[in-house]
Design a protein around this motif. Structure first.
Motif, PDB file in Angstrom:
ATOM      1  N   ARG A 113       0.837  -1.202   0.000  1.00 55.67           N
ATOM      2  CA  ARG A 113       0.000   0.000   0.000  1.00 55.67           C
ATOM      3  C   ARG A 113       0.876   1.257   0.000  1.00 55.67           C
ATOM      4  O   ARG A 113       0.570   2.235  -0.682  1.00 55.67           O
ATOM      5  CB  ARG A 113      -0.914  -0.017   1.220  1.00 55.67           C
ATOM      6  N   ALA A 114       1.978   1.223   0.746  1.00 56.63           N
ATOM      7  CA  ALA A 114       2.862   2.388   0.800  1.00 56.63           C
ATOM      8  C   ALA A 114       3.547   2.638  -0.539  1.00 56.63           C
ATOM      9  O   ALA A 114       3.749   3.779  -0.954  1.00 56.63           O
ATOM     10  CB  ALA A 114       3.909   2.188   1.894  1.00 56.63           C
ATOM     11  N   ALA A 115       3.908   1.532  -1.235  1.00 56.71           N
ATOM     12  CA  ALA A 115       4.615   1.669  -2.508  1.00 56.71           C
ATOM     13  C   ALA A 115       3.673   1.870  -3.681  1.00 56.71           C
ATOM     14  O   ALA A 115       4.114   2.221  -4.783  1.00 56.71           O
ATOM     15  CB  ALA A 115       5.484   0.442  -2.759  1.00 56.71           C
ATOM     16  N   GLY A 116       2.384   1.606  -3.474  1.00 57.16           N
ATOM     17  CA  GLY A 116       1.432   1.764  -4.565  1.00 57.16           C
ATOM     18  C   GLY A 116       1.523   0.666  -5.591  1.00 57.16           C
ATOM     19  O   GLY A 116       1.108   0.833  -6.739  1.00 57.16           O
ATOM     20  N   HIS A 117       2.049  -0.514  -5.219  1.00 57.75           N
ATOM     21  CA  HIS A 117       2.169  -1.630  -6.153  1.00 57.75           C
ATOM     22  C   HIS A 117       0.842  -2.362  -6.220  1.00 57.75           C
ATOM     23  O   HIS A 117       0.104  -2.474  -5.243  1.00 57.75           O
ATOM     24  CB  HIS A 117       3.253  -2.607  -5.685  1.00 57.75           C
ATOM     25  N   GLY A 118       0.581  -2.957  -7.372  1.00 59.51           N
ATOM     26  CA  GLY A 118      -0.616  -3.764  -7.530  1.00 59.51           C
ATOM     27  C   GLY A 118      -1.878  -2.906  -7.583  1.00 59.51           C
ATOM     28  O   GLY A 118      -1.893  -1.742  -7.211  1.00 59.51           O
ATOM     29  N   GLY A 119      -2.965  -3.506  -8.050  1.00 61.24           N
ATOM     30  CA  GLY A 119      -4.196  -2.759  -8.178  1.00 61.24           C
ATOM     31  C   GLY A 119      -5.373  -3.437  -7.508  1.00 61.24           C
ATOM     32  O   GLY A 119      -6.516  -3.121  -7.800  1.00 61.24           O
ATOM     33  N   THR A 120      -5.125  -4.391  -6.642  1.00 62.95           N
ATOM     34  CA  THR A 120      -6.209  -5.167  -6.030  1.00 62.95           C
ATOM     35  C   THR A 120      -6.019  -5.211  -4.520  1.00 62.95           C
ATOM     36  O   THR A 120      -6.125  -6.261  -3.896  1.00 62.95           O
ATOM     37  CB  THR A 120      -6.230  -6.598  -6.612  1.00 62.95           C
ATOM     38  N   GLY A 121      -5.736  -4.062  -3.917  1.00 65.24           N
ATOM     39  CA  GLY A 121      -5.418  -4.006  -2.498  1.00 65.24           C
ATOM     40  C   GLY A 121      -6.532  -4.475  -1.594  1.00 65.24           C
ATOM     41  O   GLY A 121      -6.302  -5.223  -0.647  1.00 65.24           O
ATOM     42  N   ALA A 122      -7.780  -4.040  -1.869  1.00 65.39           N
ATOM     43  CA  ALA A 122      -8.898  -4.409  -1.000  1.00 65.39           C
ATOM     44  C   ALA A 122      -9.119  -5.910  -0.989  1.00 65.39           C
ATOM     45  O   ALA A 122      -9.338  -6.518   0.065  1.00 65.39           O
ATOM     46  CB  ALA A 122     -10.161  -3.683  -1.461  1.00 65.39           C
ATOM     47  N   ALA A 123      -9.061  -6.542  -2.161  1.00 63.01           N
ATOM     48  CA  ALA A 123      -9.247  -7.987  -2.242  1.00 63.01           C
ATOM     49  C   ALA A 123      -8.132  -8.728  -1.508  1.00 63.01           C
ATOM     50  O   ALA A 123      -8.376  -9.733  -0.826  1.00 63.01           O
ATOM     51  CB  ALA A 123      -9.303  -8.423  -3.701  1.00 63.01           C
TER      52      ALA A 123
END
Length: 348
Positions: free
Chosen positions: A219-229
């Motif tokens: 979350r801090a690095a902003g990697h990936g696009g499916t954080g909530a899942a």
């Protein structure tokens, strides 16, 4: 959804299957010197996984083959970067497989003891190294602009990856303990329940810490696009592991094994979900990272793979399911006593 995304999900499912099924194989091998206090009990422990351990490794081979065919760029970069860790895992698995087949070939205490060491080491080393390897995949490795690895072996031994190794070690040990409690009777069953209590506490602590670290760093690095899942899957994994410990305390082995397997499955899914759309992040520059888009095969290749998988996968699943159904009953020490020379052959 593109076919590359579909195959990323398929590879994640294969790793889920491998970690769940081979996980309890590793756990049984790790617990062999703990619960196998005499030759009879050691034979019983080995015979619980005798009919299935080699079939469980098919999930690893299929995952590797699918990665090679669907994401050749990912396969090339990962296998070249992790050459030494993967070589160590391969050697450990070879010695472990040979030990299963050869420990009963000679009526010698020293002979069997040496092969028992091979089973233990061949289970312990992969259980740790798989976590270290996946920890580094999630953490990111030193990929340059040409997607070549620019680091060294010591770069893999970072705190995050080492926590990943501890996590898989404790999870697989817990999985093996609850599997033994489910599959055995008498003193071995009681010992497995006790081992599962200790392993459960360590697995919850290590696994919870690793998943929390993963979610926070991504979350801090902003990697990936499916954080909530990913966060949701991690939470389900934590609840499942706690439920497994509670079920084990009540001697409900079937529920404990189901909860443990669910926890491992959800934890693995959470990691792959956090990783997406990356397949191998670069710690040097986000622009150097491999993704499902730039590391995949052509659309035609993926289409052919999809058709072949749809045809043959059901047969593979049916066969493995049938194997588990045939060997579903518990194993006790007394019925195994006459099988002194080749217990492994008898279980296969």
């Amino acid at each position: 959804m593109h076919l590359s995304d579909l195959w990323f999900i398929a590879i994640a499912v294969l790793w889920v299957g491998y970690f769940v099924l081979e996980g309890f194989d590793f756990g049984v091998g790790i617990l062999l010197p703990v619960l196998g206090r005499d030759e009879l009990s050691r034979r019983v422990l080995i015979n619980t996984i005798g009919p299935v351990w080699d079939g469980n490794e098919v999930w690893l081979l299929t995952a590797g083959g699918a990665t090679f065919a669907a994401f050749p760029g990912w396969y090339a970069a990962m296998f070249s970067a992790f050459y030494l860790p993967l070589l160590l895992i391969l050697v450990a698995l070879i010695f472990r497989g040979v030990a299963f087949e050869y420990r009963g070939k000679r009526d010698s205490t020293r002979w069997r003891r040496n092969w028992d060491y091979a089973i233990f080491g061949g289970s312990l080393l992969p259980a740790i190294l798989w976590g270290v390897a996946f920890g580094n995949v999630l953490h990111g490795i030193k990929l340059d602009a040409a997607h070549n690895y620019a680091g060294n072996f010591l770069d893999f031994l970072n705190p995050y990856a080492l926590l990943g190794g501890l996590t898989t070690l404790t999870l697989f040990t817990l999985n093996g303990a609850v599997f033994l409690a489910l599959k055995t009777t008498g003193g071995i069953r009681g010992g497995a329940n006790v081992a599962a209590k200790s392993a459960g506490v360590l697995a919850v602590l290590a696994g919870g810490g690793f998943l929390a670290w993963t979610e926070a760093s991504y979350r801090a690095a902003g990697h990936g696009g499916t954080g909530a899942a990913s966060v949701a899957l991690a939470a389900v994994a934590a609840v499942a592991l706690i439920a497994a410990s509670a079920a084990n305390a009540r001697r409900k082995e079937g529920l404990a094994f189901t909860a443990t397997a669910s926890g491992i499955a959800c934890a693995t899914a959470a990691l792959f979900t956090a990783l997406y759309p990356n397949v191998l992040p670069s710690s040097l520059s986000h622009a150097y990272s491999l993704t499902t888009a730039n590391a995949s095969s052509t659309a035609k290749t993926l289409a052919v793979m999809t058709v072949v998988a749809c045809i043959f996968l059901p047969f593979v699943l049916l066969y493995q399911g049938w194997t588990y159904w045939v060997f579903r009953k518990r194993i006790g020490a007394a019925p195994q006593a006459p099988q002194a020379q080749q217990p492994e052959a008898a279980s296969r």
